[in-house]
Design a protein around this motif. Structure first.
Motif, PDB file in Angstrom:
ATOM      1  N   PHE A  15       0.806  -1.225   0.000  1.00 40.81           N
ATOM      2  CA  PHE A  15       0.000   0.000   0.000  1.00 40.81           C
ATOM      3  C   PHE A  15       0.837   1.272   0.000  1.00 40.81           C
ATOM      4  CE2 PHE A  15       0.611  -1.542   4.313  1.00 40.81           C
ATOM      5  CZ  PHE A  15       1.146  -0.423   4.949  1.00 40.81           C
ATOM      6  N   GLU A  16       2.149   1.159   0.148  1.00 37.00           N
ATOM      7  CA  GLU A  16       2.998   2.342   0.270  1.00 37.00           C
ATOM      8  C   GLU A  16       2.919   3.262  -0.942  1.00 37.00           C
ATOM      9  OE1 GLU A  16       4.037  -0.797   0.778  1.00 37.00           O
ATOM     10  OE2 GLU A  16       4.472  -0.839   2.914  1.00 37.00           O
ATOM     11  N   ALA A  20      -2.479   8.960   0.215  1.00 39.61           N
ATOM     12  CA  ALA A  20      -2.814   8.826   1.636  1.00 39.61           C
ATOM     13  C   ALA A  20      -4.246   8.366   1.875  1.00 39.61           C
ATOM     14  CB  ALA A  20      -2.559  10.149   2.352  1.00 39.61           C
ATOM     15  N   GLU A  21      -5.211   8.898   1.124  1.00 39.87           N
ATOM     16  CA  GLU A  21      -6.613   8.548   1.373  1.00 39.87           C
ATOM     17  C   GLU A  21      -6.910   7.093   1.015  1.00 39.87           C
ATOM     18  OE1 GLU A  21      -6.370  10.544  -2.684  1.00 39.87           O
ATOM     19  OE2 GLU A  21      -5.611  11.013  -0.672  1.00 39.87           O
ATOM     20  N   LEU A  22      -6.208   6.549   0.028  1.00 37.37           N
ATOM     21  CA  LEU A  22      -6.392   5.145  -0.334  1.00 37.37           C
ATOM     22  C   LEU A  22      -5.536   4.236   0.550  1.00 37.37           C
ATOM     23  CD1 LEU A  22      -6.520   5.403  -4.223  1.00 37.37           C
ATOM     24  CD2 LEU A  22      -8.412   5.414  -2.579  1.00 37.37           C
ATOM     25  N   ARG A  23      -4.390   4.742   0.959  1.00 37.58           N
ATOM     26  CA  ARG A  23      -3.528   3.987   1.859  1.00 37.58           C
ATOM     27  C   ARG A  23      -4.244   3.718   3.179  1.00 37.58           C
ATOM     28  NH1 ARG A  23       0.853   7.457   2.885  1.00 37.58           N
ATOM     29  NH2 ARG A  23       1.224   7.271   0.657  1.00 37.58           N
ATOM     30  N   ALA A  24      -5.003   4.698   3.652  1.00 38.55           N
ATOM     31  CA  ALA A  24      -5.735   4.542   4.914  1.00 38.55           C
ATOM     32  C   ALA A  24      -6.772   3.428   4.833  1.00 38.55           C
ATOM     33  CB  ALA A  24      -6.407   5.866   5.281  1.00 38.55           C
ATOM     34  N   VAL A  25      -7.278   3.146   3.651  1.00 42.06           N
ATOM     35  CA  VAL A  25      -8.243   2.066   3.450  1.00 42.06           C
ATOM     36  C   VAL A  25      -7.522   0.732   3.266  1.00 42.06           C
ATOM     37  CG1 VAL A  25     -10.029   1.194   1.884  1.00 42.06           C
ATOM     38  CG2 VAL A  25      -9.939   3.635   2.436  1.00 42.06           C
ATOM     39  N   ASP A  58      -9.801  -4.685  -2.480  1.00 37.75           N
ATOM     40  CA  ASP A  58      -9.949  -4.001  -3.762  1.00 37.75           C
ATOM     41  C   ASP A  58     -11.285  -3.259  -3.839  1.00 37.75           C
ATOM     42  OD1 ASP A  58      -7.466  -4.915  -4.544  1.00 37.75           O
ATOM     43  OD2 ASP A  58      -8.246  -6.507  -5.831  1.00 37.75           O
ATOM     44  N   CYS A  59     -12.341  -3.869  -3.335  1.00 39.47           N
ATOM     45  CA  CYS A  59     -13.654  -3.211  -3.313  1.00 39.47           C
ATOM     46  C   CYS A  59     -13.618  -1.967  -2.436  1.00 39.47           C
ATOM     47  CB  CYS A  59     -14.733  -4.167  -2.807  1.00 39.47           C
ATOM     48  SG  CYS A  59     -15.112  -5.503  -3.947  1.00 39.47           S
ATOM     49  N   PHE A  60     -13.002  -2.088  -1.257  1.00 40.53           N
ATOM     50  CA  PHE A  60     -12.931  -0.954  -0.337  1.00 40.53           C
ATOM     51  C   PHE A  60     -12.142   0.196  -0.953  1.00 40.53           C
ATOM     52  CE2 PHE A  60     -13.012  -4.310   3.244  1.00 40.53           C
ATOM     53  CZ  PHE A  60     -14.388  -4.381   3.199  1.00 40.53           C
ATOM     54  N   VAL A  61     -11.037  -0.123  -1.608  1.00 38.50           N
ATOM     55  CA  VAL A  61     -10.220   0.919  -2.229  1.00 38.50           C
ATOM     56  C   VAL A  61     -10.994   1.586  -3.361  1.00 38.50           C
ATOM     57  CG1 VAL A  61      -8.131   1.354  -3.609  1.00 38.50           C
ATOM     58  CG2 VAL A  61      -8.005  -0.044  -1.527  1.00 38.50           C
ATOM     59  N   ARG A  62     -11.687   0.786  -4.177  1.00 38.03           N
ATOM     60  CA  ARG A  62     -12.496   1.380  -5.255  1.00 38.03           C
ATOM     61  C   ARG A  62     -13.594   2.273  -4.689  1.00 38.03           C
ATOM     62  NH1 ARG A  62     -11.594  -3.699  -7.637  1.00 38.03           N
ATOM     63  NH2 ARG A  62     -13.598  -4.488  -6.932  1.00 38.03           N
ATOM     64  N   ALA A  63     -14.169   1.882  -3.563  1.00 41.31           N
ATOM     65  CA  ALA A  63     -15.214   2.699  -2.937  1.00 41.31           C
ATOM     66  C   ALA A  63     -14.655   4.044  -2.468  1.00 41.31           C
ATOM     67  CB  ALA A  63     -15.833   1.956  -1.760  1.00 41.31           C
TER      68      ALA A  63
END
Length: 73
Positions: A15-16, A20-25, A58-63
């Motif tokens: 995730f690095e 930042a907003e997607l990394r947090a998910v 992957d679903c959470f990141v897409r959301a």
């Protein structure tokens, strides 16, 4: 020792490189994946569980992706 199939799945939890907003998910899913991979006996069920967690991540990141103009929310 980590089974090659487990190690392969874990690579997809990196995730690095994400903003930042997607990394947090993504990061909590990665931490859970590594916890399960290291605390459970290596088996096909661990590999399958990691696959399902990867699909969920992957679903959470897409959301969490920003909505495009004209896209329904």
């Amino acid at each position: 020792m980590t089974h090659p199939a487990v190690a392969e799945k874990l690579e997809f939890f990196e995730f690095e490189h994400l903003p930042a907003e997607l990394r947090a998910v993504s990061e909590p899913c990665a931490r859970l994946a590594h916890l399960m991979a290291t605390s459970l006996p290596q088996s096909s069920q661990v590999t399958l569980g990691l696959q399902k967690l990867l699909e969920a991540k992957d679903c959470f990141v897409r959301a969490a992706l920003p909505k495009r103009e004209g896209e329904a929310g």
